[in-house]
Design an enzyme around this catalytic site. Structure first.
Site, PDB file in Angstrom:
ATOM      1  N   ARG A 148      11.659  -5.159   5.106  1.00 40.30           N
ATOM      2  CA  ARG A 148      11.322  -3.779   4.735  1.00 40.30           C
ATOM      3  C   ARG A 148      12.282  -2.761   5.308  1.00 40.30           C
ATOM      4  O   ARG A 148      12.733  -2.902   6.447  1.00 40.30           O
ATOM      5  CB  ARG A 148       9.937  -3.420   5.303  1.00 40.30           C
ATOM      6  N   ARG A 171      11.247  -0.427  10.646  1.00 38.96           N
ATOM      7  CA  ARG A 171      10.211  -0.101  11.633  1.00 38.96           C
ATOM      8  C   ARG A 171      10.270  -1.034  12.829  1.00 38.96           C
ATOM      9  O   ARG A 171      10.517  -2.221  12.668  1.00 38.96           O
ATOM     10  CB  ARG A 171       8.837  -0.197  10.974  1.00 38.96           C
ATOM     11  N   LYS A 180       0.825  -1.215   0.000  1.00 31.12           N
ATOM     12  CA  LYS A 180       0.000   0.000   0.000  1.00 31.12           C
ATOM     13  C   LYS A 180       0.860   1.267   0.000  1.00 31.12           C
ATOM     14  O   LYS A 180       0.681   2.145  -0.840  1.00 31.12           O
ATOM     15  CB  LYS A 180      -0.941   0.020   1.221  1.00 31.12           C
TER      16      LYS A 180
HETATM   17  P1  AMP Z   1       0.792   0.817   9.148  1.00 32.78           P
HETATM   18  O1  AMP Z   1       1.889   1.785   8.974  1.00 32.78           O
HETATM   19  O2  AMP Z   1      -0.410   1.137   8.303  1.00 32.78           O
HETATM   20  O3  AMP Z   1       1.231  -0.615   8.983  1.00 32.78           O
HETATM   21  O4  AMP Z   1       0.289   0.952  10.663  1.00 32.78           O
HETATM   22  C1  AMP Z   1       1.154   0.658  11.737  1.00 32.78           C
HETATM   23  C2  AMP Z   1       0.345   0.464  13.012  1.00 32.78           C
HETATM   24  O5  AMP Z   1      -0.363   1.678  13.318  1.00 32.78           O
HETATM   25  C3  AMP Z   1      -0.721  -0.607  12.951  1.00 32.78           C
HETATM   26  O6  AMP Z   1      -0.221  -1.893  13.240  1.00 32.78           O
HETATM   27  C4  AMP Z   1      -1.704  -0.117  14.013  1.00 32.78           C
HETATM   28  O7  AMP Z   1      -1.223  -0.390  15.316  1.00 32.78           O
HETATM   29  C5  AMP Z   1      -1.657   1.383  13.820  1.00 32.78           C
HETATM   30  N1  AMP Z   1      -2.656   1.852  12.834  1.00 32.78           N
HETATM   31  C6  AMP Z   1      -2.422   2.459  11.644  1.00 32.78           C
HETATM   32  N2  AMP Z   1      -3.568   2.741  11.002  1.00 32.78           N
HETATM   33  C7  AMP Z   1      -4.567   2.302  11.808  1.00 32.78           C
HETATM   34  C8  AMP Z   1      -5.993   2.274  11.693  1.00 32.78           C
HETATM   35  N3  AMP Z   1      -6.626   2.768  10.617  1.00 32.78           N
HETATM   36  N4  AMP Z   1      -6.685   1.727  12.731  1.00 32.78           N
HETATM   37  C9  AMP Z   1      -6.076   1.235  13.825  1.00 32.78           C
HETATM   38  N5  AMP Z   1      -4.747   1.209  13.983  1.00 32.78           N
HETATM   39  C10 AMP Z   1      -3.984   1.734  12.981  1.00 32.78           C
END
Ligand code: AMP
Length: 214
Positions: free
Chosen positions: A128, A161, A14
């Protein structure tokens, strides 16, 4: 005006695909994950609270996320469209998004589902690397930077990360299947979901997305 959402499991691509879409259509990427990581870096109260969930691979509570999105979508740069990346992740978030968009007088045009099987996810996530300066993303095997550990675009050092570990990925995949996957049918019913094979070469996936978006 193009309001789109990138949908898929963690590691489906994404964030990586958001970048070329952003450039081609001149619309911002809205990544709730990026917004939360920035809040952690700035040590805000919201960031500190969210960190507890993120470090464990769990979803941050809906109320926090919905507040973030409400603020972000009403900003000036979203007037010509946006790319949602990592939001919504629950049905409650998707429903709140519909309310927010109705208030602004806009709608979601397309949801692009990047399909990647579970057995490919761990390898995709654990290798990553991202650039903390310009946001570009790389992978130690599948999308190597020209110089090991250095961003191709801006020369900044790359980072991994904190939540990209094998242990956390398992919890994140579980959250994905239990809480996020139901959104597939939610958007299918609204006739805006389009599926793309996320296992293809990175550039091929980009061309397919461009074809869909026109
Ligand atoms: P990402 O960078 O999208 O993989 O998000 C990293 C982390 O942020 C996820 O594992 C969640 O803990 C939190 N997070 C990001 N977006 C959301 C969302 N829309 N709802 C809930 N938690 C989120």
């Amino acid at each position: 005006m193009m309001n789109i959402m990138l949908f898929g499991a963690p590691g489906a691509g994404k964030g990586t695909q958001a970048k070329p879409i952003m450039e081609r259509y001149g619309i911002p990427q809205i990544s709730t994950g990026d917004i939360l990581r920035a809040a952690i870096k700035a040590e805000t109260a919201m960031g500190m609270e969210a960190k507890k969930y993120m470090d464990e691979g769990k979803l941050v509570p809906d109320s926090t996320i919905i507040g973030i999105i409400k603020d972000r979508l009403t900003m000036e740069d979203c007037k010509t469209g946006f790319i949602l990346d990592g939001f919504p992740r629950t049905i409650a978030q998707a429903e709140a998004l519909e309310v927010i968009m109705k208030e602004i007088g806009i709608k979601l045009d397309k949801v692009i589902s990047l399909n990647v099987p579970d057995n490919a996810i761990v390898a995709r996530i654990t290798g990553r690397q991202g650039c903390p300066s310009c946001g570009a993303s790389f992978h130690k095997i599948f999308n190597k930077p020209k110089v090991d550990g250095v961003c191709d675009l801006c020369g900044h050092g790359l980072i991994t990360r904190k939540d990209d570990t094998e242990e956390t990925v398992k919890v994140r995949l579980e959250s994905y299947h239990n809480q996020t996957a139901p959104l597939f049918d939610f958007y299918k019913k609204r006739n805006i979901l389009v599926e793309v094979d996320g296992m293809k070469e990175l550039s091929e996936v980009t061309s397919e997305i461009f074809k869909i978006l026109g």
